[in-house]
Design a protein around this motif. Structure first.
Motif, PDB file in Angstrom:
ATOM      1  N   TYR A  50       0.701  -1.296   0.072  1.00 48.65           N
ATOM      2  CA  TYR A  50       0.077   0.043   0.171  1.00 48.65           C
ATOM      3  C   TYR A  50       0.751   1.390  -0.054  1.00 48.65           C
ATOM      4  O   TYR A  50       0.597   2.138  -0.700  1.00 48.65           O
ATOM      5  CB  TYR A  50      -0.892   0.065   1.057  1.00 48.65           C
ATOM      6  CG  TYR A  50      -1.744   1.332   1.411  1.00 48.65           C
ATOM      7  CD1 TYR A  50      -2.882   1.300   0.525  1.00 48.65           C
ATOM      8  CD2 TYR A  50      -1.452   2.247   2.424  1.00 48.65           C
ATOM      9  CE1 TYR A  50      -3.597   2.516   0.517  1.00 48.65           C
ATOM     10  CE2 TYR A  50      -2.255   3.531   2.269  1.00 48.65           C
ATOM     11  CZ  TYR A  50      -3.211   3.628   1.277  1.00 48.65           C
ATOM     12  OH  TYR A  50      -3.944   4.680   1.533  1.00 48.65           O
ATOM     13  N   ARG A  51       1.886   1.421   0.968  1.00 53.32           N
ATOM     14  CA  ARG A  51       2.766   2.390   1.168  1.00 53.32           C
ATOM     15  C   ARG A  51       3.746   2.695   0.014  1.00 53.32           C
ATOM     16  O   ARG A  51       4.083   3.826  -0.555  1.00 53.32           O
ATOM     17  CB  ARG A  51       3.200   2.377   2.297  1.00 53.32           C
ATOM     18  CG  ARG A  51       2.654   2.460   3.526  1.00 53.32           C
ATOM     19  CD  ARG A  51       3.246   2.858   4.851  1.00 53.32           C
ATOM     20  NE  ARG A  51       4.454   1.966   4.794  1.00 53.32           N
ATOM     21  CZ  ARG A  51       4.274   0.786   5.718  1.00 53.32           C
ATOM     22  NH1 ARG A  51       3.163   0.691   6.523  1.00 53.32           N
ATOM     23  NH2 ARG A  51       5.416   0.306   5.918  1.00 53.32           N
ATOM     24  N   LYS A  52       4.312   1.635  -0.601  1.00 57.71           N
ATOM     25  CA  LYS A  52       5.410   1.807  -1.527  1.00 57.71           C
ATOM     26  C   LYS A  52       5.346   1.122  -2.811  1.00 57.71           C
ATOM     27  O   LYS A  52       6.292   1.489  -3.808  1.00 57.71           O
ATOM     28  CB  LYS A  52       6.716   1.264  -0.629  1.00 57.71           C
ATOM     29  CG  LYS A  52       7.005   1.475   0.623  1.00 57.71           C
ATOM     30  CD  LYS A  52       8.158   1.022   1.021  1.00 57.71           C
ATOM     31  CE  LYS A  52       8.815   1.423   2.552  1.00 57.71           C
ATOM     32  NZ  LYS A  52       9.920   0.946   3.056  1.00 57.71           N
ATOM     33  N   ARG A  53       4.451   0.143  -2.950  1.00 62.63           N
ATOM     34  CA  ARG A  53       4.216  -0.474  -4.355  1.00 62.63           C
ATOM     35  C   ARG A  53       3.014   0.126  -4.850  1.00 62.63           C
ATOM     36  O   ARG A  53       2.661  -0.562  -5.936  1.00 62.63           O
ATOM     37  CB  ARG A  53       4.144  -1.933  -4.421  1.00 62.63           C
ATOM     38  CG  ARG A  53       5.476  -2.499  -3.589  1.00 62.63           C
ATOM     39  CD  ARG A  53       5.491  -4.150  -3.470  1.00 62.63           C
ATOM     40  NE  ARG A  53       6.512  -4.590  -2.658  1.00 62.63           N
ATOM     41  CZ  ARG A  53       6.372  -5.845  -2.251  1.00 62.63           C
ATOM     42  NH1 ARG A  53       5.680  -6.713  -2.995  1.00 62.63           N
ATOM     43  NH2 ARG A  53       7.480  -6.421  -1.486  1.00 62.63           N
ATOM     44  N   GLY A  54       2.238   1.038  -4.616  1.00 59.44           N
ATOM     45  CA  GLY A  54       1.345   1.710  -5.541  1.00 59.44           C
ATOM     46  C   GLY A  54       0.001   0.924  -5.327  1.00 59.44           C
ATOM     47  O   GLY A  54      -0.941   0.837  -6.128  1.00 59.44           O
ATOM     48  N   GLY A  55      -0.111   0.007  -4.457  1.00 59.52           N
ATOM     49  CA  GLY A  55      -0.960  -0.892  -4.187  1.00 59.52           C
ATOM     50  C   GLY A  55      -1.088  -2.211  -4.940  1.00 59.52           C
ATOM     51  O   GLY A  55      -2.231  -2.699  -5.265  1.00 59.52           O
ATOM     52  N   VAL A  56      -0.020  -2.543  -5.742  1.00 56.72           N
ATOM     53  CA  VAL A  56       0.150  -3.738  -6.473  1.00 56.72           C
ATOM     54  C   VAL A  56       0.678  -4.807  -5.746  1.00 56.72           C
ATOM     55  O   VAL A  56       1.903  -4.722  -5.059  1.00 56.72           O
ATOM     56  CB  VAL A  56       0.947  -3.307  -7.579  1.00 56.72           C
ATOM     57  CG1 VAL A  56       1.169  -4.469  -8.645  1.00 56.72           C
ATOM     58  CG2 VAL A  56       0.288  -2.164  -8.498  1.00 56.72           C
ATOM     59  N   TYR A  57       0.258  -6.051  -5.981  1.00 55.28           N
ATOM     60  CA  TYR A  57       0.921  -7.230  -5.474  1.00 55.28           C
ATOM     61  C   TYR A  57       0.412  -8.360  -6.469  1.00 55.28           C
ATOM     62  O   TYR A  57      -0.515  -8.972  -6.392  1.00 55.28           O
ATOM     63  CB  TYR A  57       0.517  -7.408  -4.161  1.00 55.28           C
ATOM     64  CG  TYR A  57       0.787  -8.793  -3.312  1.00 55.28           C
ATOM     65  CD1 TYR A  57       2.176  -8.769  -3.055  1.00 55.28           C
ATOM     66  CD2 TYR A  57       0.130  -9.897  -3.144  1.00 55.28           C
ATOM     67  CE1 TYR A  57       2.706  -9.965  -2.612  1.00 55.28           C
ATOM     68  CE2 TYR A  57       0.478 -11.072  -2.447  1.00 55.28           C
ATOM     69  CZ  TYR A  57       2.088 -11.212  -2.057  1.00 55.28           C
ATOM     70  OH  TYR A  57       2.418 -12.137  -1.615  1.00 55.28           O
ATOM     71  N   LYS A  58       1.533  -8.612  -7.351  1.00 51.03           N
ATOM     72  CA  LYS A  58       1.251  -9.469  -8.429  1.00 51.03           C
ATOM     73  C   LYS A  58       1.058 -10.659  -8.136  1.00 51.03           C
ATOM     74  O   LYS A  58       0.218 -11.521  -8.504  1.00 51.03           O
ATOM     75  CB  LYS A  58       2.416  -9.492  -9.420  1.00 51.03           C
ATOM     76  CG  LYS A  58       2.425  -8.095 -10.082  1.00 51.03           C
ATOM     77  CD  LYS A  58       3.762  -8.144 -11.030  1.00 51.03           C
ATOM     78  CE  LYS A  58       3.875  -6.840 -11.891  1.00 51.03           C
ATOM     79  NZ  LYS A  58       5.035  -6.863 -12.718  1.00 51.03           N
ATOM     80  N   PRO A  59       1.488 -11.444  -6.816  1.00 52.88           N
ATOM     81  CA  PRO A  59       1.235 -12.928  -6.353  1.00 52.88           C
ATOM     82  C   PRO A  59      -0.278 -13.125  -6.205  1.00 52.88           C
ATOM     83  O   PRO A  59      -0.740 -14.174  -6.654  1.00 52.88           O
ATOM     84  CB  PRO A  59       2.093 -13.044  -5.665  1.00 52.88           C
ATOM     85  CG  PRO A  59       3.319 -12.366  -5.672  1.00 52.88           C
ATOM     86  CD  PRO A  59       2.619 -10.713  -6.217  1.00 52.88           C
ATOM     87  N   GLY A  60      -0.831 -11.974  -5.605  1.00 51.58           N
ATOM     88  CA  GLY A  60      -2.173 -12.108  -5.321  1.00 51.58           C
ATOM     89  C   GLY A  60      -3.209 -11.503  -6.203  1.00 51.58           C
ATOM     90  O   GLY A  60      -4.420 -11.529  -6.106  1.00 51.58           O
ATOM     91  N   GLY A  61      -2.672 -11.009  -7.342  1.00 50.03           N
ATOM     92  CA  GLY A  61      -3.684 -10.420  -8.399  1.00 50.03           C
ATOM     93  C   GLY A  61      -4.305  -9.138  -8.166  1.00 50.03           C
ATOM     94  O   GLY A  61      -5.175  -8.541  -8.819  1.00 50.03           O
ATOM     95  N   VAL A  62      -3.481  -8.498  -6.936  1.00 51.53           N
ATOM     96  CA  VAL A  62      -4.034  -7.281  -6.559  1.00 51.53           C
ATOM     97  C   VAL A  62      -3.332  -6.015  -7.584  1.00 51.53           C
ATOM     98  O   VAL A  62      -2.082  -5.977  -7.468  1.00 51.53           O
ATOM     99  CB  VAL A  62      -3.657  -6.935  -5.069  1.00 51.53           C
ATOM    100  CG1 VAL A  62      -4.067  -5.646  -4.457  1.00 51.53           C
ATOM    101  CG2 VAL A  62      -4.223  -7.942  -4.219  1.00 51.53           C
TER     102      VAL A  62
END
Length: 215
Positions: free
Chosen positions: A128-140
């Motif tokens: 949320y803080r550093k990756r712009g809300g992106v989490y590829k392993p979870g498809g977020v």
């Protein structure tokens, strides 16, 4: 509840049975219901002895239970197990969305981890803080965050059930005594002494020297 107190007292109105106050002896004294804990104890003992106590002589009806029983009762009333506690506090609640805008999950970092959407609680905060809300392993692909008041459960460490620290085994003996450890250390000391030509020590002399590890 005040720590170190064995009992929790409930004060009730004589006519209606309505609860006036509840707490340990120290808490009820602090709230002004009794001048000191000795007076409270005296009133309780007199009520216990009196078969038909009169409202003229006593301000309230009284009940008491052990702090442990009270803790278990309060936990069950909150839907908790006897070894849990809960507190209300402000927490970060995250909403996680996929590429098509589908809500993949919503909850605290711990809840999102439990759902398997993230690998760890720290990853939730970092994404949320550093990756712009992106989490590829979870498809977020997008995250939103809001502060909410929430009841949080915690395991309760019961003071009357201390964790037993087991010692490492010596010579196949599990959880050996302190003396067994001393003897083991003295054997190692004497082995080192023989190798460098110094005299070996008996247990008494070794203990007087402060139980050194090396000669």
């Amino acid at each position: 509840m005040q720590s170190g107190c064995r009992w929790v007292y409930t004060l009730m109105d004589w006519d209606t049975g309505e609860v006036v106050a509840k707490g340990t002896s120290v808490e009820l004294v602090e709230q002004g219901y009794f001048p000191d804990v000795n007076k409270l104890s005296s009133v309780w003992n007199n009520l216990e002895k009196c078969k038909n106590p009169s409202p003229k002589n006593y301000r309230w009806k009284m009940e008491r239970k052990s702090t442990k029983d009270d803790r278990v009762e309060r936990a069950r009333a909150e839907g908790l197990s006897a070894d849990e506690r809960a507190e209300t506090r402000m927490v970060r609640v995250y909403s996680c969305y996929g590429a098509d805008g589908t809500l993949l999950g919503k909850g605290t970092a711990a809840e999102l981890k439990e759902k398997g959407l993230f690998g760890s609680e720290g990853t939730v905060h970092e994404c949320y803080r550093k990756r712009g809300g992106v989490y590829k392993p979870g498809g977020v692909t997008r995250m939103e965050m809001e502060l909410c008041q929430k009841r949080i459960r915690h395991p309760m460490k019961l003071p009357d059930q201390p964790a037993k620290v087991k010692r490492k085994p010596i010579g196949g003996v599990i959880d050996p005594s302190a003396l067994a450890y001393d003897v083991h250390d003295l054997m190692i000391y004497n082995e080192k002494a023989r190798k460098i030509g110094k005299p070996e020590l008996t247990y008494g002399y070794w203990a007087e020297k402060g139980k050194p590890a090396t000669p």
